[in-house]
Design a protein around this motif. Structure first.
Motif, PDB file in Angstrom:
ATOM      1  N   ALA A   1       0.638 -16.300  -1.635  1.00  0.00           N
ATOM      2  CA  ALA A   1       0.167 -15.240  -2.523  1.00  0.00           C
ATOM      3  C   ALA A   1       1.389 -14.656  -3.200  1.00  0.00           C
ATOM      4  N   GLN A   2       1.225 -14.338  -4.460  1.00  0.00           N
ATOM      5  CA  GLN A   2       2.370 -13.832  -5.205  1.00  0.00           C
ATOM      6  C   GLN A   2       2.045 -12.473  -5.783  1.00  0.00           C
ATOM      7  N   THR A   3       2.922 -11.548  -5.585  1.00  0.00           N
ATOM      8  CA  THR A   3       2.705 -10.235  -6.186  1.00  0.00           C
ATOM      9  C   THR A   3       4.068  -9.592  -6.438  1.00  0.00           C
ATOM     10  N   ARG A   4       4.050  -8.402  -6.978  1.00  0.00           N
ATOM     11  CA  ARG A   4       5.299  -7.812  -7.439  1.00  0.00           C
ATOM     12  C   ARG A   4       5.336  -6.356  -7.028  1.00  0.00           C
ATOM     13  N   PHE A   5       6.455  -5.887  -6.591  1.00  0.00           N
ATOM     14  CA  PHE A   5       6.576  -4.458  -6.358  1.00  0.00           C
ATOM     15  C   PHE A   5       7.988  -4.003  -6.704  1.00  0.00           C
ATOM     16  N   GLU A   6       8.125  -2.705  -6.848  1.00  0.00           N
ATOM     17  CA  GLU A   6       9.429  -2.170  -7.232  1.00  0.00           C
ATOM     18  C   GLU A   6       9.935  -1.224  -6.163  1.00  0.00           C
ATOM     19  N   THR A   7      11.205  -1.328  -5.892  1.00  0.00           N
ATOM     20  CA  THR A   7      11.837  -0.352  -5.019  1.00  0.00           C
ATOM     21  C   THR A   7      12.789   0.454  -5.894  1.00  0.00           C
TER      22      THR A   7
ATOM     23  N   SER B   1       6.348  -2.036  12.428  1.00  0.00           N
ATOM     24  CA  SER B   1       4.981  -2.404  12.760  1.00  0.00           C
ATOM     25  C   SER B   1       4.168  -2.467  11.472  1.00  0.00           C
ATOM     26  N   GLY B   2       3.629  -3.618  11.218  1.00  0.00           N
ATOM     27  CA  GLY B   2       2.861  -3.809   9.990  1.00  0.00           C
ATOM     28  C   GLY B   2       1.543  -3.075  10.032  1.00  0.00           C
ATOM     29  N   LEU B   3       0.975  -2.980  11.206  1.00  0.00           N
ATOM     30  CA  LEU B   3      -0.352  -2.389  11.314  1.00  0.00           C
ATOM     31  C   LEU B   3      -0.270  -0.864  11.179  1.00  0.00           C
ATOM     32  N   SER B   4       0.662  -0.248  11.905  1.00  0.00           N
ATOM     33  CA  SER B   4       0.756   1.205  11.811  1.00  0.00           C
ATOM     34  C   SER B   4       1.623   1.633  10.628  1.00  0.00           C
ATOM     35  N   GLY B   5       2.363   0.700  10.083  1.00  0.00           N
ATOM     36  CA  GLY B   5       3.157   1.013   8.894  1.00  0.00           C
ATOM     37  C   GLY B   5       4.468   1.701   9.213  1.00  0.00           C
ATOM     38  N   GLU B   6       4.875   1.606  10.451  1.00  0.00           N
ATOM     39  CA  GLU B   6       6.098   2.282  10.873  1.00  0.00           C
ATOM     40  C   GLU B   6       7.341   1.584  10.330  1.00  0.00           C
ATOM     41  N   ASN B   7       8.266   2.376   9.829  1.00  0.00           N
ATOM     42  CA  ASN B   7       9.564   1.884   9.377  1.00  0.00           C
ATOM     43  C   ASN B   7       9.482   0.841   8.265  1.00  0.00           C
ATOM     44  N   LEU B   8       8.487   0.942   7.407  1.00  0.00           N
ATOM     45  CA  LEU B   8       8.430   0.026   6.266  1.00  0.00           C
ATOM     46  C   LEU B   8       9.146   0.656   5.079  1.00  0.00           C
ATOM     47  N   SER B   9       8.518   1.681   4.522  1.00  0.00           N
ATOM     48  CA  SER B   9       9.169   2.331   3.382  1.00  0.00           C
ATOM     49  C   SER B   9       9.627   3.728   3.759  1.00  0.00           C
ATOM     50  N   ARG B  10       9.062   4.255   4.834  1.00  0.00           N
ATOM     51  CA  ARG B  10       9.453   5.610   5.270  1.00  0.00           C
ATOM     52  C   ARG B  10      10.226   5.522   6.573  1.00  0.00           C
ATOM     53  N   PRO B  11      11.172   6.410   6.770  1.00  0.00           N
ATOM     54  CA  PRO B  11      11.939   6.383   8.020  1.00  0.00           C
ATOM     55  C   PRO B  11      11.013   6.552   9.220  1.00  0.00           C
ATOM     56  N   PRO B  12      11.376   5.956  10.332  1.00  0.00           N
ATOM     57  CA  PRO B  12      10.489   5.963  11.486  1.00  0.00           C
ATOM     58  C   PRO B  12      10.199   7.378  11.982  1.00  0.00           C
ATOM     59  N   ALA B  13       8.977   7.566  12.467  1.00  0.00           N
ATOM     60  CA  ALA B  13       8.577   8.883  12.961  1.00  0.00           C
ATOM     61  C   ALA B  13       8.211   8.826  14.440  1.00  0.00           C
TER      62      ALA B  13
ATOM     63  N   TYR C   1       0.840  -1.195   0.000  1.00  0.00           N
ATOM     64  CA  TYR C   1       0.000   0.000   0.000  1.00  0.00           C
ATOM     65  C   TYR C   1       0.880   1.253   0.000  1.00  0.00           C
ATOM     66  N   GLN C   2       1.901   1.230   0.849  1.00  0.00           N
ATOM     67  CA  GLN C   2       2.789   2.395   0.916  1.00  0.00           C
ATOM     68  C   GLN C   2       3.548   2.611  -0.386  1.00  0.00           C
ATOM     69  N   LEU C   3       3.860   1.522  -1.045  1.00  0.00           N
ATOM     70  CA  LEU C   3       4.617   1.641  -2.293  1.00  0.00           C
ATOM     71  C   LEU C   3       3.710   1.922  -3.485  1.00  0.00           C
ATOM     72  N   GLY C   4       2.427   1.990  -3.221  1.00  0.00           N
ATOM     73  CA  GLY C   4       1.504   2.368  -4.278  1.00  0.00           C
ATOM     74  C   GLY C   4       1.025   1.229  -5.157  1.00  0.00           C
ATOM     75  N   SER C   5       1.294  -0.027  -4.752  1.00  0.00           N
ATOM     76  CA  SER C   5       0.813  -1.151  -5.555  1.00  0.00           C
ATOM     77  C   SER C   5      -0.693  -1.367  -5.364  1.00  0.00           C
ATOM     78  N   VAL C   6      -1.199  -0.863  -4.273  1.00  0.00           N
ATOM     79  CA  VAL C   6      -2.637  -0.999  -4.017  1.00  0.00           C
ATOM     80  C   VAL C   6      -3.199   0.418  -3.972  1.00  0.00           C
ATOM     81  N   ASN C   7      -4.266   0.651  -4.709  1.00  0.00           N
ATOM     82  CA  ASN C   7      -4.760   2.024  -4.707  1.00  0.00           C
ATOM     83  C   ASN C   7      -5.665   2.283  -3.514  1.00  0.00           C
ATOM     84  N   LYS C   8      -5.869   3.564  -3.265  1.00  0.00           N
ATOM     85  CA  LYS C   8      -6.599   3.986  -2.064  1.00  0.00           C
ATOM     86  C   LYS C   8      -8.006   3.433  -2.032  1.00  0.00           C
ATOM     87  N   LYS C   9      -8.607   3.402  -3.208  1.00  0.00           N
ATOM     88  CA  LYS C   9     -10.013   2.998  -3.283  1.00  0.00           C
ATOM     89  C   LYS C   9     -10.180   1.546  -2.816  1.00  0.00           C
ATOM     90  N   THR C  10      -9.306   0.673  -3.338  1.00  0.00           N
ATOM     91  CA  THR C  10      -9.376  -0.741  -2.953  1.00  0.00           C
ATOM     92  C   THR C  10      -9.143  -0.887  -1.454  1.00  0.00           C
TER      93      THR C  10
END
Lengths: 385, 621
Positions: free
Chosen positions: B255-261, B372-384, B208-217
């Motif tokens: 489940a298989q999916t693809r993303f780009e960094t 944290s997967g739920l809050s999304g901390e430290n996944l793609s953005r530096p921790p806040a 989601y953070q990397l934009g592979s899933v859109n907001k609407k979904t």
């Protein structure tokens, strides 16, 4: 099985007249008949008659024949026993020495004559004639894509149907294919179930699988039964038991039968008892390898030292065509019994018996540890496969 | 001059055209390969214009030195033609394969080919011919005028798709491969860990953070999961797509999916954590290069996952045994323990010890990331979160850590192999197989052999992530549309392979196994489930050949009576049906397997030798 007559002399040679009553009795009969015995039974023979003018007339005649056994063939699927050999009592239709194959029939008596009835065969007769009602059990072991529908009786595990379908994996946007494949798979199992399961005999249906497949399938089964208005399945809902197994392959039945929930529900525990005994053996092998032996040579040596507490033998060994081989195993069993040991004869049709068969067919748990001797080599090779 | 050239040369092409059509399926790989070379030499020795002369010369030579050619060679021009075409098409796209058919002079062609066959049929010849061919065709493009090219292309008409890949096309492919690698590296990443460690949620949120899933979904998932009273599962729904997975809140299949960094293209495989679905997890892991091991940091949860009976250990051992060399440990659910540094250090210490000492990962290849997967901390953005920022320096996000992983060297120079992990139909494209290319590469139009059915098929299309591709290399997760074969012959576990070196099918193998911590010892006759790539099959350990010293590999005892826990041994395993296996020495990734029994992984193994196989030879000829 019904025992009608038993006629034996001091040397244990003589004859026994038996009436098989159910398909399992055929399995017992298969374990009794050996090459060299004579069997007398009513049978159907095609008879060719030639008239004076030379025209040939073929007719089928029911007649009673006595055959010296040369070949024995057991069909596990149909539970049919065929015994072939030469005729040794001439009658009006069949000449002396003519070959004939007797197909043993349900509810028709046959007389088996042996030169020597040993302890194993006599025990087998007792066991077969035990009138105790035994529950037949149906087990469906499954995992996604593979299912085995097995019928389990005290001495047999028969795979009635093996269902294998490839189910498409879950895949982005194509999840319905997975569901469709799954339903197709379930429908096949239900079909096999309806074809093979007779609730008059079957006392319990086990559905075993890893994960949620079993729950999912059971829900689906009852939903379908409602839809199809299949009363028998709905009425027997209480006979269904769900158990966990690690896979959908046949050998997982072992785990299922070892489940204490199941053992409690089974009136006959022979199959489950075998599983337990084999497990004990393996546990002993882990904790104290010097008290767990397998292989004929090792076991014989242990028996000489009166060390065997429990002997596990596959009944396959007693069907050996080689009489001296057979005698060897019989004497092993007898000696263990004499010394107060316990002997468990495994049915080679059960999964546990199958595994024991792979493990040379004989295994023993000892009373006291006996250090392993570092001698024989290549011994294991001979009884490989 | 060109005109003459084409006239004279064309006869050969007609032969090529006609014969394979009559017997399209019957070809013998070695002969085809052998024959290919000589014809290729033809253009290479001279320019296109000179080709004719050369052919003629050859012709005469041949007639002198070779006896009349048997029916077999008559097929060969077909192969040669096909091969040539492949190259020429690649270099001069104008020339369409389907052009006018020409007159024939069968004998001539036969003679030529047969003669060449005799002359140089060795490997060196083939390679040389291959490169020569390429240069020849290039020359063609430069020197010859339009007509020449056209006619010479005609003469090299595609008759059947090439059976054996020539070195020439391979060269091209190598160039393509390096080109593709210019920008981003491909990485197959599997996510493993104990059940409810938050694998799917972590990866769902990352996507989601990397934009592979859109907001609407995402909004839709949030609403729907709330309705079921499982709002915390919203991100997991990105990967858990089947109804059952969603209602139960458990991943069941990979489940298989693809993303780009910034630096990588990552194929993400989200494995189930529940112990009953370990077979699926093995399937996923066998396709992966690297792993993310997700740990639940919550008090009590880490301990249950890590102690005996938890899947953390089993998954880590499985991953290592299946060839995963690098692992990122994502210490998840840090929000539930207030981002405690103490707890984090305890977990990293315990796991670090286990992964390096017991599982056999190299210390440098194990990295830790708190998140944290739920809050999304430290996944793609530096921790806040201040609690984390306070002690976590220098901060490395999960994505940054993924970028640091090194992709393995892929065996693209080995013969093509693809283990089918899924067979499905799709509207409009016939039936598809999916899987990871184990080695080599595949292009649309290639002939492949499907083992163990030993059927040939043609690759119609190659898709990577639903986009058609001209070529797929080892390591790619592909969907392949096949034609010329019935769907019943292709199952999960089948192997698509290069016809010139088909895979081995085996019913009995000799293998080296490393036994894990098991409750009951292994004896002969022990029934096991054999896990290999995406299949699991019942098998029996038939013989115990020798027990080995775990570290040195020396034979400790010959013919042991039983194998106890934590030992290593050489055994013979008999499979219920024949499977396509590879020796570990030939294909590292494809020579590994796992043995399980009673729901536990009991051993990891390497295929050493195929003792028995029931390969149907006739299927190949």
């Amino acid at each position: 099985m019904k025992l009608l007559q038993r006629d034996m002399d001091k040397t244990n040679s003589g004859s026994v007249t038996l009436v098989p009553e159910e398909s399992e009795d055929m399995w017992h009969a298969y374990n009794l008949v050996a090459v060299g015995d004579t069997i007398r039974s009513t049978t159907i023979r095609k008879v060719q008659t030639e008239s004076a003018t030379g025209s040939v007339n073929v007719s089928k005649v029911r007649t009673t024949l006595t055959v010296q056994v040369e070949g024995i063939d057991f069909d596990t699927q149909a539970c049919v026993l065929r015994v072939s050999g030469r005729n040794i009592s001439e009658n009006q239709y069949v000449k002396m020495g003519a070959y004939h194959t007797v197909i043993l029939e349900m509810n028709r008596q046959f007389t088996l004559n042996k030169q020597e009835w040993d302890s194993i065969t006599l025990e087998r007769i007792d066991q077969a004639c035990d009138p105790a009602q035994h529950a037949d059990l149906v087990a469906i072991v499954m995992q996604e894509g593979i299912a085995h529908l097995c019928l389990i009786t005290p001495s047999m595990t028969l795979v009635r149907a093996k269902i294998e379908t490839s189910i498409p994996r879950k895949r982005k946007g194509l999840c319905d294919q997975h569901t469709k494949g799954l339903h197709r798979f379930y429908n096949q199992i239900i079909q096999a179930f309806q074809r093979h399961v007779n609730f008059d005999i079957v006392k319990c249906v086990l559905i075993a699988s890893p994960g949620f497949v079993k729950d999912h399938f059971t829900d689906y089964l009852f939903a379908e039964a409602m839809k199809m208005d299949d009363k028998t399945i709905i009425e027997n809902k209480s006979k269904f038991v769900l158990v966990h197994s690690s896979s959908g392959f046949k050998h997982s039945l072992k785990e299922v039968l070892a489940d204490p929930v199941i053992t409690a529900r089974l009136s006959d525990t022979k199959a489950a008892g075998e599983v337990k005994a084999l497990d004990d053996f393996y546990t002993m092998l882990q904790t104290d390898p010097d008290r767990a032996y397998y292989g004929v040579k090792h076991c014989e040596r242990a028996a000489e030292n009166q060390a065997i507490e429990i002997l596990l033998v596959s009944d396959e060994l007693f069907r050996s065509q080689d009489i001296s081989q057979r005698k060897r195993y019989v004497s092993l069993v007898d000696s263990v019994r004499e010394n107060g040991g316990d002997v468990r004869i495994f049915s080679s049709l059960h999964v546990s018996g199958e595994q024991l068969g792979q493990l040379s067919g004989v295994a023993a748990i000892l009373r006291f540890p006996m250090p392993e001797e570092e001698e024989e080599e290549d011994e294991n090779d001979s009884d490989d496969d | 001059m060109p005109g003459v050239g084409s006239d004279k040369q064309l006869p050969a092409s007609e032969t090529a055209l006609s014969t394979p059509y009559t017997a399209p399926t019957s070809y013998t790989v070695p002969t085809a390969a052998a024959v290919v070379k000589p014809t290729i030499v033809t253009p290479s020795a001279s320019s296109v214009k000179a080709t004719v002369g050369f052919l003629e010369k050859e012709d005469t030579v041949v007639k002198k030195q070779t006896p009349p050619v048997s029916p077999l060679p008559s097929k060969k021009p077909g192969d040669a033609g096909g091969l040539k075409l492949k190259v020429s098409v690649a270099n001069s796209p104008r020339s369409s394969p389907k052009t006018v058919q020409q007159q024939t002079n069968v004998k001539k062609a036969e003679g030529a080919v047969g003669g060449m066959d005799v002359r140089d049929g060795d490997n060196a010849g083939r390679e040389m011919a291959g490169s020569n061919l390429r240069s020849a065709v290039e020359m063609m493009g430069l020197e010859g005028d339009e007509g020449t090219i056209q006619s010479s292309v005609n003469s090299m008409k595609p008759v059947a798709t090439p059976k054996s890949k020539s070195k020439a096309s391979r060269l091209d492919v190598m160039a393509e491969y390096s080109k593709r690698h210019g920008d981003k590296e491909l990485l197959n990443l599997v996510v493993i860990g104990h059940v409810d460690a938050g694998k799917s949620t972590l990866m769902g949120h990352l996507l989601y953070q990397l934009g592979s899933v859109n907001k609407k979904t995402m909004h839709k998932y949030e609403q729907e999961s709330k309705k079921l009273g499982k709002s915390s599962f919203a991100f997991a729904w990105v990967l858990d797509e089947t109804e059952e997975e969603r209602t139960r809140g458990v991943t069941m299949d990979v489940a298989q999916t693809r993303f780009e960094t910034d630096k990588k293209i990552v194929t993400l495989l989200d494995a189930p954590g529940h112990k009953d679905f370990i077979p699926n997890m093995i399937t996923g892991t066998s396709q992966a290069d690297v792993a993310v091991l997700v740990i639940n940091a919550t008090r009590g949860e880490f301990e249950t996952g890590f102690d005996a009976g938890g899947q953390t250990r089993e998954h880590a051992l499985l991953a290592r045994s299946l060839g995963v060399g690098q692992v990122i440990v994502a210490v998840n659910k840090m929000d539930t323990i207030d981002w405690s540094q103490e707890r984090y250090q305890l977990i990293t210490k315990k796991l670090g010890q286990f992964l390096t000492r017991q599982a056999g990962f190299r210390e440098a290849d194990v990295t830790f990331v708190p998140c944290s997967g739920l809050s999304g901390e430290n996944l793609s953005r530096p921790p806040a979160v201040p609690e984390l920022v306070a002690w976590y320096t220098p901060a490395t996000t999960l994505v940054e850590q993924i970028d640091k992983l090194r992709p393995p060297v892929r065996p693209i120079d080995k013969p093509f192999r693809l283990n089918v992990s899924d067979v499905f139909t799709r509207v409009g494209s016939g039936f598809n197989v999916a899987g990871r290319v184990g080695s080599g590469f595949v292009q649309p139009g290639d002939k492949v052999i499907i083992m163990p059915a030993a059927m040939t098929a043609t690759v119609k299309n190659v898709f990577i992530d639903d986009a058609p591709e001209a070529v797929a290399f080892a390591g790619d997760q592909v969907n392949i549309t096949l034609s010329g074969v019935d769907m019943v012959n292709v199952n999960i576990g089948s192997c698509l392979c290069d016809p010139s070196s088909p895979t081995k099918s085996a019913t009995r193998i000799r293998a080296k196994i490393v036994i894990f911590n098991i409750a009951v010892p292994i004896t002969k006759g022990f029934p096991v489930v054999f896990h290999y790539q995406s299949i699991n099959e019942p098998a029996v350990i038939k013989r115990l050949l020798s027990q080995l010293n775990r570290s040195t590999g020396e034979v400790v005892k010959r013919k042991p009576r039983c194998l106890v826990k934590n030992s290593s041994a050489v055994v013979e395993i008999e499979l219920e049906r024949s499977l396509c296996l590879e020796l570990y020495t030939d294909f590292k990734d494809l020579g590994r397997f796992m043995l399980r029994s009673g729901g536990h992984t009991i051993a990891a193994g390497l295929v050493e030798e195929i003792v028995q196989s029931k390969m149907r030879q006739n299927g190949l000829s």
